[in-house]
Motif scaffolding. Structure first.
Motif, PDB file in Angstrom:
ATOM      1  N   UNK A 131       0.854  -1.184   0.000  1.00 16.45           N
ATOM      2  CA  UNK A 131       0.000   0.000   0.000  1.00 16.45           C
ATOM      3  C   UNK A 131       0.894   1.239   0.000  1.00 16.45           C
ATOM      4  N   UNK A 132       0.509   2.233  -0.751  1.00 16.46           N
ATOM      5  CA  UNK A 132       1.173   3.534  -0.709  1.00 16.46           C
ATOM      6  C   UNK A 132       0.185   4.559  -0.166  1.00 16.46           C
ATOM      7  N   UNK A 133       0.598   5.280   0.861  1.00 13.24           N
ATOM      8  CA  UNK A 133      -0.220   6.348   1.429  1.00 13.24           C
ATOM      9  C   UNK A 133       0.587   7.641   1.385  1.00 13.24           C
ATOM     10  N   UNK A 134      -0.027   8.770   1.669  1.00 11.64           N
ATOM     11  CA  UNK A 134       0.740  10.020   1.686  1.00 11.64           C
ATOM     12  C   UNK A 134       1.855  10.022   2.729  1.00 11.64           C
ATOM     13  N   UNK A 135       1.759   9.160   3.747  1.00 10.00           N
ATOM     14  CA  UNK A 135       2.724   9.200   4.842  1.00 10.00           C
ATOM     15  C   UNK A 135       3.698   8.023   4.874  1.00 10.00           C
ATOM     16  N   UNK A 136       3.352   6.919   4.227  1.00 12.20           N
ATOM     17  CA  UNK A 136       4.235   5.754   4.300  1.00 12.20           C
ATOM     18  C   UNK A 136       3.883   4.739   3.217  1.00 12.20           C
ATOM     19  N   UNK A 137       4.789   3.792   3.046  1.00 17.44           N
ATOM     20  CA  UNK A 137       4.547   2.626   2.210  1.00 17.44           C
ATOM     21  C   UNK A 137       4.641   1.393   3.099  1.00 17.44           C
ATOM     22  N   UNK A 138       3.672   0.501   2.983  1.00 18.24           N
ATOM     23  CA  UNK A 138       3.640  -0.716   3.789  1.00 18.24           C
ATOM     24  C   UNK A 138       3.482  -1.898   2.854  1.00 18.24           C
ATOM     25  N   UNK A 139       4.390  -2.854   2.946  1.00 15.60           N
ATOM     26  CA  UNK A 139       4.343  -3.977   2.020  1.00 15.60           C
ATOM     27  C   UNK A 139       4.668  -5.308   2.663  1.00 15.60           C
ATOM     28  N   UNK A 140       4.138  -6.370   2.065  1.00 10.48           N
ATOM     29  CA  UNK A 140       4.406  -7.748   2.463  1.00 10.48           C
ATOM     30  C   UNK A 140       5.032  -8.449   1.256  1.00 10.48           C
ATOM     31  N   UNK A 175       7.564  -4.817   5.182  1.00 10.38           N
ATOM     32  CA  UNK A 175       8.375  -3.603   5.084  1.00 10.38           C
ATOM     33  C   UNK A 175       7.498  -2.383   5.323  1.00 10.38           C
ATOM     34  N   UNK A 176       7.907  -1.578   6.249  1.00  5.10           N
ATOM     35  CA  UNK A 176       7.214  -0.326   6.550  1.00  5.10           C
ATOM     36  C   UNK A 176       8.202   0.808   6.323  1.00  5.10           C
ATOM     37  N   UNK A 177       7.870   1.693   5.389  1.00  6.56           N
ATOM     38  CA  UNK A 177       8.767   2.789   5.042  1.00  6.56           C
ATOM     39  C   UNK A 177       8.044   4.117   5.187  1.00  6.56           C
ATOM     40  N   UNK A 178       8.160   4.743   6.350  1.00  7.36           N
ATOM     41  CA  UNK A 178       7.548   6.073   6.512  1.00  7.36           C
ATOM     42  C   UNK A 178       8.334   7.114   5.732  1.00  7.36           C
ATOM     43  N   UNK A 179       7.605   8.101   5.232  1.00 12.68           N
ATOM     44  CA  UNK A 179       8.258   9.159   4.465  1.00 12.68           C
ATOM     45  C   UNK A 179       8.742  10.243   5.420  1.00 12.68           C
ATOM     46  N   UNK A 180       9.722   9.875   6.227  1.00 12.21           N
ATOM     47  CA  UNK A 180      10.295  10.803   7.203  1.00 12.21           C
ATOM     48  C   UNK A 180      11.737  10.377   7.459  1.00 12.21           C
ATOM     49  N   UNK A 181      12.630  11.327   7.633  1.00 12.96           N
ATOM     50  CA  UNK A 181      14.028  10.965   7.881  1.00 12.96           C
ATOM     51  C   UNK A 181      14.211  10.289   9.236  1.00 12.96           C
ATOM     52  N   UNK A 182      15.177   9.389   9.283  1.00  7.99           N
ATOM     53  CA  UNK A 182      15.563   8.714  10.533  1.00  7.99           C
ATOM     54  C   UNK A 182      14.417   7.924  11.165  1.00  7.99           C
TER      55      UNK A 182
END
Length: 241
Positions: A131-140, A175-182
């Protein structure tokens, strides 16, 4: 009357041609354990929060089971490119058991399936749902590795059944990838000798049943015609002895 019946037969025979699409279902499954340390525990907690589950609180091996199911509509999806199939916004099912908790999702998401040879002796089948959202990407994902010939290098949507009995092994992950540094990036799942499998098959969609029923109706009309013709025309008019 015969013209109307003949036209009906033609229309019924045409229905399956129009209705027949070729949706393909890809289902991958794995079960085993994930091993968490103090660092990965924090990352896992972030993922659990996004999934609406309670954070994990202890390190060590945690049992998991992951099933991914994607439907690829071969009429509308992006064409496979270098053994990759893409479907954005198609229907998926995700069942993820971790410890005693369960995450279940059924609805639209993005999917890819790929199949290629890593070497002359190793094939890989990959299946990812995200899934792609404005704040993060979450995938299996599932990554399945097998000896040459175990999965068949053809295309990712060709019929396929393979599991550990065929020498297939692999890994699974979230995999959880928030669109924020660190920010914490992902939770990986692997190890523990997981059972793992992939199943790819054409889905028996309603079009299949339309074809079947149309055939039955056509046969019925043919029998009907066979019964009407003798009743309306003497045998000598049909050139019969």
């Amino acid at each position: 009357m015969f013209v109307a019946i003949n036209r009906s037969c033609v229309l019924l025979l045409a229905v399956p041609i129009v209705a027949l699409a070729k949706p393909v279902a890809v289902t991958t499954h794995s079960a085993g354990t994930i091993v968490l340390n103090s660092v990965s525990l924090g990352q896992a907690s972030s993922v659990m929060n996004v999934l609406g589950l309670n954070p994990l609180t202890t390190t060590g091996p945690v049992p998991y089971e992951l099933t991914l199911h994607s439907g690829f509509d071969t009429d509308t999806m992006i064409r496979p490119d270098d053994f990759w199939a893409h479907d954005y916004g198609g229907n998926v099912v995700i069942d993820y058991h971790i410890g005693t908790q369960v995450y279940h999702y059924a609805g639209p998401a993005n999917s890819t399936a790929n199949l290629y040879a890593q070497s002359a002796n190793v094939e890989e089948y990959g299946h990812r749902v995200w899934f792609d959202t404005p704040n993060y990407s979450l995938g299996f994902y599932h990554s399945l590795l097998g000896p040459a010939g175990s999965m068949g290098i053809d295309n990712p949507l060709a019929p396929l059944d393979a599991d550990e009995r065929d020498g297939v092994s692999g890994s699974a992950g979230v995999h959880f990838s928030p669109y924020a540094p660190d920010a914490p990036s992902d939770l990986g799942m692997s190890g523990g000798g997981p059972t793992i499998s992939v199943h790819v098959a054409v889905v028996p969609e309603p079009a299949t049943f339309v074809l079947f029923m149309s055939g039955l109706l056509t046969l019925g009309l043919v029998r009907r015609i066979g019964g009407v013709v003798p009743a309306m025309y003497p045998r000598r008019h049909r050139g019969l002895p």
